[in-house]
Design a protein around this motif. Structure first.
Motif, PDB file in Angstrom:
ATOM      1  N   LEU A   5       7.252   0.101   1.316  1.00 31.95           N
ATOM      2  CA  LEU A   5       6.326  -0.208   2.405  1.00 31.95           C
ATOM      3  C   LEU A   5       5.876   0.487   3.338  1.00 31.95           C
ATOM      4  O   LEU A   5       4.764   0.784   3.618  1.00 31.95           O
ATOM      5  N   THR A   6       6.922   1.798   3.492  1.00 30.80           N
ATOM      6  CA  THR A   6       6.380   2.815   4.426  1.00 30.80           C
ATOM      7  C   THR A   6       6.933   4.116   3.766  1.00 30.80           C
ATOM      8  O   THR A   6       8.213   4.017   3.381  1.00 30.80           O
ATOM      9  N   THR A  38       0.005   7.863   9.689  1.00 37.87           N
ATOM     10  CA  THR A  38       1.002   7.040   9.747  1.00 37.87           C
ATOM     11  C   THR A  38       0.985   6.339   8.270  1.00 37.87           C
ATOM     12  O   THR A  38      -0.172   5.711   7.649  1.00 37.87           O
ATOM     13  N   TRP A  39       1.964   6.619   7.379  1.00 37.64           N
ATOM     14  CA  TRP A  39       1.897   6.251   5.984  1.00 37.64           C
ATOM     15  C   TRP A  39       2.529   4.882   5.809  1.00 37.64           C
ATOM     16  O   TRP A  39       3.826   4.741   5.686  1.00 37.64           O
ATOM     17  N   SER A  40       1.791   3.846   5.708  1.00 35.70           N
ATOM     18  CA  SER A  40       2.214   2.609   5.587  1.00 35.70           C
ATOM     19  C   SER A  40       1.318   1.768   4.529  1.00 35.70           C
ATOM     20  O   SER A  40       0.095   2.069   4.697  1.00 35.70           O
ATOM     21  N   TYR A  41       1.922   0.905   3.882  1.00 34.05           N
ATOM     22  CA  TYR A  41       1.060   0.124   3.000  1.00 34.05           C
ATOM     23  C   TYR A  41       1.077  -1.361   3.125  1.00 34.05           C
ATOM     24  O   TYR A  41       0.280  -2.223   2.519  1.00 34.05           O
ATOM     25  N   THR A  42       1.115  -1.603   4.479  1.00 30.89           N
ATOM     26  CA  THR A  42       0.944  -3.203   5.155  1.00 30.89           C
ATOM     27  C   THR A  42      -0.446  -3.170   5.509  1.00 30.89           C
ATOM     28  O   THR A  42      -1.033  -2.449   6.019  1.00 30.89           O
TER      29      THR A  42
END
Length: 305
Positions: free
Chosen positions: A206-207, A131-135
């Protein structure tokens, strides 16, 4: 009376006719059942996969060596394997080579689903997670290393052995897909200790998905440990590799719970030359913001300004 007799006779005749109807007796032993159609599912055979992988200075894990950000392999890492269409087909474990900060490792698994794959097909390897997310960043290198230092490698299937159920690929050379920033905060005269902050730009991601789709959005950071005067953040910029300048806007909650805001110009050279896999340090100057009373009225019934 005569009519009643006629109706009675007719009823009796009907009963007699019904009782004389031939009824076929079915022998259960002679009944042939039609078997239900059975749809056979293809057997899923899992193969062993071995990949020899390397990390340059632009891959993870991360550690500071002087003022430079260095990388190496850790045995706690996992690598997700995808088909070219983005289908997740397995997870690899990491066995680093010897040394304190090894640059090479062997990636292995005994459970890769090879359905639809052939020799010569491409695969995509992704770390640290599918899951590619920067949150949800915490402002530390340790947190980035564990959750937000996304790196990929493209490999090709070299052999696909249907007898021994093994796969080998070309060697994997991982590269980061974001840059790592150390933001130092200042109120213009001295260092500012902050509890959290948000950095935004229309070009900050963001994603991300493997089909190349980037969803923009602000990145919020809650400082691990409560507060600090500097924080590390992983940022992906859609203009990485292009000579297009950008402006990052900051909204900061200081240690005194005051709101501070400010902008930071990101020059074209930084985006072009340091867009992916680089370590950048800069000071962000922010100013306090106060909320003055307005001239509007409050509707007590609707509870809106």
């Amino acid at each position: 009376m005569k009519n009643n007799k006629i109706f009675l006779i007719a009823a009796l005749l009907g009963t007699i006719v019904a009782s004389c109807q031939i009824v076929e007796i079915v022998d259960p032993e002679n009944v042939t059942e039609t078997p239900e159609e059975v749809i056979e599912q293809p057997e899923v055979i899992l193969y062993s996969l071995t990949v020899h992988a390397s990390k340059g200075e632009e891959t993870k894990a991360l550690y500071l060596d002087g003022g430079a950000l260095k990388t190496y392999w850790k045995n706690t890492e996992t690598v997700t394997v995808f088909k070219e269409d983005g289908t997740n087909i397995g997870t690899l474990t990491v066995t680093p080579e010897a040394g304190d900060h090894p640059k090479t490792a062997t990636l292995t698994t005994d459970a890769v689903n090879v359905a639809g794959l052939n020799q010569g097909d491409p695969l995509v390897l992704v770390i640290p997670r599918a899951t590619w997310s920067y949150t949800g960043q915490k402002g530390t290198l340790e947190d980035i290393e564990e959750n937000f230092a996304y790196a990929t490698a493209n490999v090709t299937i070299s052999t696909l052995d249907d007898v021994n159920h093994t796969i080998t690929t070309s060697d994997a050379a991982f590269a980061f897909k974001e840059s790592f920033y150390q933001f130092n905060f200042s109120d213009g005269s001295s260092a500012l200790s902050v509890k959290s902050f948000t950095v935004s730009s229309p070009n900050i991601v963001l994603t991300h998905s493997l089909d190349g789709t980037d969803t923009p959005g602000p990145i919020s950071v809650d400082i691990d440990g409560g507060s600090a005067t500097s924080a590390h953040v992983a940022l992906r910029n859609v203009n990485a590799g292009t000579a297009i300048a950008d402006v990052y806007s900051f909204s900061v909650i200081a240690n005194d719970n005051g709101l501070y805001m400010g902008n930071k110009d990101i020059p074209a050279g930084a985006i072009e030359n340091y867009g992916e896999g680089k370590y950048l340090g800069t000071t962000v100057t922010v100013s306090p913001k106060s909320f003055a009373p307005g001239t509007g009225t409050i509707d007590s019934e609707l509870l809106v300004l």
